[in-house]
Design a protein around this motif. Sequence first.
Motif, short mmCIF file in Angstrom:
data_model
loop_
_atom_site.label_atom_id
_atom_site.label_comp_id
_atom_site.label_asym_id
_atom_site.label_seq_id
_atom_site.Cartn_x
_atom_site.Cartn_y
_atom_site.Cartn_z
N GLU A 1 0.86 -1.18 0.00
CA GLU A 1 0.00 0.00 0.00
C GLU A 1 0.90 1.24 0.00
OE1 GLU A 1 -2.13 3.30 1.78
OE2 GLU A 1 -0.63 2.12 2.87
N PRO A 2 0.49 2.34 -0.72
CA PRO A 2 1.41 3.48 -0.90
C PRO A 2 2.01 4.01 0.40
CG PRO A 2 -0.49 3.72 -2.32
CD PRO A 2 -0.75 2.52 -1.49
N ARG A 3 1.20 4.15 1.43
CA ARG A 3 1.75 4.69 2.68
C ARG A 3 2.76 3.74 3.28
NH1 ARG A 3 -3.51 7.25 5.82
NH2 ARG A 3 -4.03 8.81 4.23
N ARG A 4 2.49 2.44 3.16
CA ARG A 4 3.44 1.47 3.69
C ARG A 4 4.73 1.48 2.86
NH1 ARG A 4 2.61 -5.07 4.20
NH2 ARG A 4 4.35 -5.45 5.62
N ARG A 5 4.60 1.66 1.51
CA ARG A 5 5.80 1.76 0.68
C ARG A 5 6.64 2.96 1.10
NH1 ARG A 5 2.32 0.07 -3.74
NH2 ARG A 5 1.92 2.24 -4.31
N ALA A 6 5.95 4.10 1.30
CA ALA A 6 6.69 5.30 1.70
C ALA A 6 7.36 5.13 3.06
CB ALA A 6 5.75 6.51 1.71
N ARG A 7 6.71 4.39 3.97
CA ARG A 7 7.28 4.21 5.30
C ARG A 7 8.44 3.23 5.32
NH1 ARG A 7 3.21 2.32 7.41
NH2 ARG A 7 3.78 0.17 7.83
N LEU A 8 8.30 2.11 4.58
CA LEU A 8 9.31 1.06 4.64
C LEU A 8 10.46 1.29 3.67
CD1 LEU A 8 7.01 -2.09 4.93
CD2 LEU A 8 8.16 -0.83 6.76
N ALA A 9 10.19 1.92 2.50
CA ALA A 9 11.24 2.07 1.48
C ALA A 9 11.45 3.53 1.12
CB ALA A 9 10.86 1.27 0.24
N GLY A 10 11.23 4.45 2.06
CA GLY A 10 11.42 5.88 1.78
C GLY A 10 12.81 6.21 1.30
N PRO A 11 13.89 5.80 1.97
CA PRO A 11 15.24 6.13 1.49
C PRO A 11 15.52 5.55 0.11
CG PRO A 11 15.31 5.44 3.79
CD PRO A 11 13.94 5.17 3.30
N GLN A 12 15.07 4.32 -0.18
CA GLN A 12 15.31 3.71 -1.49
C GLN A 12 14.57 4.48 -2.59
OE1 GLN A 12 14.50 2.20 1.22
NE2 GLN A 12 15.91 0.49 1.64
N ILE A 13 13.33 4.89 -2.32
CA ILE A 13 12.58 5.65 -3.31
C ILE A 13 13.25 7.00 -3.58
CG2 ILE A 13 10.37 6.80 -3.76
CD1 ILE A 13 9.00 4.56 -2.21
N ALA A 14 13.70 7.69 -2.53
CA ALA A 14 14.37 8.98 -2.71
C ALA A 14 15.65 8.82 -3.52
CB ALA A 14 14.67 9.60 -1.35
N ALA A 15 16.43 7.78 -3.22
CA ALA A 15 17.67 7.55 -3.97
C ALA A 15 17.38 7.23 -5.43
CB ALA A 15 18.47 6.43 -3.32
N GLN A 16 16.33 6.43 -5.67
CA GLN A 16 15.99 6.08 -7.05
C GLN A 16 15.53 7.30 -7.84
OE1 GLN A 16 16.56 2.90 -7.68
NE2 GLN A 16 16.23 3.13 -9.89
N LEU A 17 14.76 8.20 -7.19
CA LEU A 17 14.33 9.42 -7.87
C LEU A 17 15.52 10.33 -8.20
CD1 LEU A 17 11.11 10.28 -5.82
CD2 LEU A 17 11.20 9.61 -8.22
N GLU A 18 16.54 10.31 -7.37
CA GLU A 18 17.71 11.15 -7.60
C GLU A 18 18.58 10.60 -8.72
OE1 GLU A 18 20.33 14.24 -7.33
OE2 GLU A 18 18.37 14.05 -6.34
N THR A 19 18.69 9.29 -8.82
CA THR A 19 19.64 8.69 -9.78
C THR A 19 18.98 8.16 -11.04
OG1 THR A 19 19.43 6.58 -8.63
CG2 THR A 19 21.17 8.06 -7.88
N ASP A 20 17.70 7.82 -10.99
CA ASP A 20 17.01 7.20 -12.12
C ASP A 20 16.15 8.25 -12.80
OD1 ASP A 20 15.66 5.68 -13.93
OD2 ASP A 20 15.15 4.07 -12.53
N ALA A 21 16.65 8.81 -13.93
CA ALA A 21 15.92 9.86 -14.63
C ALA A 21 14.61 9.33 -15.21
CB ALA A 21 16.80 10.45 -15.75
#
Length: 477
Positions: A86-106
């Motif tokens: 669920e989106p909120r759970r994704r943001a809570r459990l994988a927040g650092p990974q999502i932020a890193a992917q947004l920074e490096t993966d155009a």
Amino acid sequence: MTSSEDASTGPAGGPGPSGASSGSGAPPEPLDAPEPDTGDTGDEEGLDRPLPEDVRARVVEYGADILGGLPAAEVPAALRRVAKFEPRRRARLAGPQIAAQLETDAGFRGRVAERVARVWPELAEGLRRGMVPPAADPVAVAAAAYLLRPAGWALIVDRIHGDLEQQESAKEVGAVAAELAEARRRLDEVKSEHHRETVRLRSGLREQRSEIADLRRRLHAERQRAKDAVERAERASADAAERDTAAAGRLGAVEAENRRLRNRLAAAESQVENARRAARAGRSADDARLHVLLDVLMDASHGLRRELALPTSIESPADLVAEEHERRVRGTPSVGLAADDPAVVDQLLLLPRVHLLVDGYNVTKTGYGTLPLADQRTRLLTSLEGLASRTKAEITCVFDGADVDAPPALPSNRRVRLLFSDPGETADELIIRLVRAEPPGRPLGVVTSDREIVSAVRREGARPVPSLLFLRRLEGA
């Protein structure tokens, strides 16, 4: 999702860019960024410092929201394990990974930017033209600029970062001012309380000084009384010394008198001892004459016993024991019938002043033990009432009181005495106690088949009657 709904809720269901800000309705302001018609996309720009925490959380929230709608082939490998959450759970459990992917993966960032552009087309167009509505949420604007990356996006994010820091500083200043005001208020309260406490202590000090002065006066008076008491004690001690001297003189006289009396007592004891010796000497002669007389009498009695053929002794201790046993056996009621003859009960009830004791539960459980205990007692007491009415005999029925909370109510004109044993006492012990309470010689009958009771009442002189035989007599009536 329509464009109007997307503009109000945002990609992750949060507030849109126009959620909160002053100056709504003012014309868009130009941003300090180059004109977008130069063709520069802003991908070469970068940030000098990390994103503000609120902006980072919003960016992660947008990325978590779009992640669930991507085809499996387009989901970055680092985020595949949380793509089905669920989106909120994704943001809570994988927040650092999502932020890193947004920074490096155009590519992944571009998909999120496309979603933001569809949801907030006005905001996206304004950012591309370098114009942003003043009423837009600065956090949403910074997140959209970071994802869309138009020309000058780094300056937009940096300016919003500064604004957020100023707002946070203003909040901290307000909090510090509130704490300072609260501290001043508490200081005023403490000063007021200190003043009241000082007044109270000064008042108490005056009272203590007054009390100390009073105690000093009382101490002076007590010292004077103590001095007077010491003088009286000294005079009393002198008087006591005089009395001791006089008593010592009288004691000497008494001791002299005691010595004189002891001498007289010793002389009297000597005279008594001499008199006892003389009496013993006289008794010795009398004893010798008495022995001679007894020998003569014994010889004469032996001669008479031989001439008259008399027994050597009137009775012996064994004869006394046999006589006691015979008297006890004679005291047991005996009607001369067999022990299993139903007529035994009738013959026993015909004896004058006979007392019949009934072991209640022993009789009821022999005859009708399947009934409840209360019904057993009622049936037996009804039969005993009829027997007592016909024979006029004294009948006592005894039950164990352990299973009875309160004795049943009985009519006052009943002929049968009903007793329940007390706590800690059995019905057997109560029956034996009743037998022992009767005077010797009174006819007693005990209805029971309990061997211990039978043995005990026989030793006490009562006649045991078997329960089955007594039931036959009651049924025959």
